[in-house]
Design an enzyme around this catalytic site. Sequence first.
Site, PDB file in Angstrom:
ATOM      1  N   TYR A  30       0.841  -1.194   0.000  1.00  0.00           N
ATOM      2  CA  TYR A  30       0.000   0.000   0.000  1.00  0.00           C
ATOM      3  C   TYR A  30       0.882   1.252   0.000  1.00  0.00           C
ATOM      4  O   TYR A  30       0.640   2.191  -0.766  1.00  0.00           O
ATOM      5  CB  TYR A  30      -0.934  -0.001   1.213  1.00  0.00           C
ATOM      6  CG  TYR A  30      -1.941   1.118   1.187  1.00  0.00           C
ATOM      7  CD1 TYR A  30      -3.162   0.960   0.540  1.00  0.00           C
ATOM      8  CD2 TYR A  30      -1.662   2.346   1.783  1.00  0.00           C
ATOM      9  CE1 TYR A  30      -4.090   1.998   0.490  1.00  0.00           C
ATOM     10  CE2 TYR A  30      -2.581   3.383   1.743  1.00  0.00           C
ATOM     11  CZ  TYR A  30      -3.784   3.199   1.100  1.00  0.00           C
ATOM     12  OH  TYR A  30      -4.689   4.235   1.044  1.00  0.00           O
ATOM     13  N   HIS A  34       1.300   4.161  -3.082  1.00  0.00           N
ATOM     14  CA  HIS A  34       1.016   5.580  -2.851  1.00  0.00           C
ATOM     15  C   HIS A  34       2.265   6.457  -2.948  1.00  0.00           C
ATOM     16  O   HIS A  34       2.163   7.679  -2.928  1.00  0.00           O
ATOM     17  CB  HIS A  34       0.283   5.767  -1.514  1.00  0.00           C
ATOM     18  CG  HIS A  34      -1.152   5.389  -1.634  1.00  0.00           C
ATOM     19  ND1 HIS A  34      -1.562   4.079  -1.569  1.00  0.00           N
ATOM     20  CD2 HIS A  34      -2.250   6.141  -1.877  1.00  0.00           C
ATOM     21  CE1 HIS A  34      -2.874   4.042  -1.747  1.00  0.00           C
ATOM     22  NE2 HIS A  34      -3.317   5.278  -1.948  1.00  0.00           N
ATOM     23  N   TYR A  53      -4.778  17.139   0.198  1.00  0.00           N
ATOM     24  CA  TYR A  53      -5.166  15.753   0.495  1.00  0.00           C
ATOM     25  C   TYR A  53      -3.942  14.967   0.943  1.00  0.00           C
ATOM     26  O   TYR A  53      -2.930  14.934   0.241  1.00  0.00           O
ATOM     27  CB  TYR A  53      -5.785  15.138  -0.755  1.00  0.00           C
ATOM     28  CG  TYR A  53      -6.321  13.733  -0.624  1.00  0.00           C
ATOM     29  CD1 TYR A  53      -6.739  13.213   0.580  1.00  0.00           C
ATOM     30  CD2 TYR A  53      -6.430  12.926  -1.749  1.00  0.00           C
ATOM     31  CE1 TYR A  53      -7.246  11.925   0.674  1.00  0.00           C
ATOM     32  CE2 TYR A  53      -6.945  11.642  -1.672  1.00  0.00           C
ATOM     33  CZ  TYR A  53      -7.337  11.149  -0.466  1.00  0.00           C
ATOM     34  OH  TYR A  53      -7.838   9.875  -0.373  1.00  0.00           O
ATOM     35  N   TRP A  88      -8.532   2.693 -10.363  1.00  0.00           N
ATOM     36  CA  TRP A  88      -7.778   2.785  -9.108  1.00  0.00           C
ATOM     37  C   TRP A  88      -8.513   2.047  -7.986  1.00  0.00           C
ATOM     38  O   TRP A  88      -7.904   1.283  -7.237  1.00  0.00           O
ATOM     39  CB  TRP A  88      -7.554   4.256  -8.738  1.00  0.00           C
ATOM     40  CG  TRP A  88      -6.759   4.434  -7.479  1.00  0.00           C
ATOM     41  CD1 TRP A  88      -7.251   4.646  -6.223  1.00  0.00           C
ATOM     42  CD2 TRP A  88      -5.341   4.403  -7.344  1.00  0.00           C
ATOM     43  NE1 TRP A  88      -6.227   4.758  -5.314  1.00  0.00           N
ATOM     44  CE2 TRP A  88      -5.043   4.608  -5.985  1.00  0.00           C
ATOM     45  CE3 TRP A  88      -4.298   4.224  -8.238  1.00  0.00           C
ATOM     46  CZ2 TRP A  88      -3.736   4.644  -5.495  1.00  0.00           C
ATOM     47  CZ3 TRP A  88      -2.997   4.265  -7.756  1.00  0.00           C
ATOM     48  CH2 TRP A  88      -2.733   4.460  -6.398  1.00  0.00           C
TER      49      TRP A  88
END
Length: 129
Positions: A30, A34, A53, A88
């Site tokens: 993960y 990212h 964000y 995604w």
Amino acid sequence: MAAPTNGLQAPSKARVCFTLRVRPDRLDEYRERHAAVWPDMLAALAETGWSNYSLFLGDDGLLVGYLETDDFDAARAAMAEREVNARWQAEMAPFFEGTGGANADDSFNVLPEVFNLETQLAQAEGAGR
């Protein structure tokens, strides 16, 4: 969720915080995914009103997201219309626990804001404190 106002200043962007849970066996992957999000996904987020964000991930799998937007519901709806978001979400779905197979975007546990320093400072100044 429209942007809030405290009655003392012009409406500001809504600050949104949410949680999800990443499967412990997928934490490293993960993080890797990212570290280099697809450029077209980054562009879609910016174009649909997701600003400032960030995602924060604990070693226990707790994922905390934070963003600022004019209208969170509209920003989420606009992303749902993007083909890149569908791709995604499909790729990321196996990383999450407790979503029942739903897209992560549809599984956010949004946390209500209970304190904001700037808001309370503005209120205190307005009250002459």
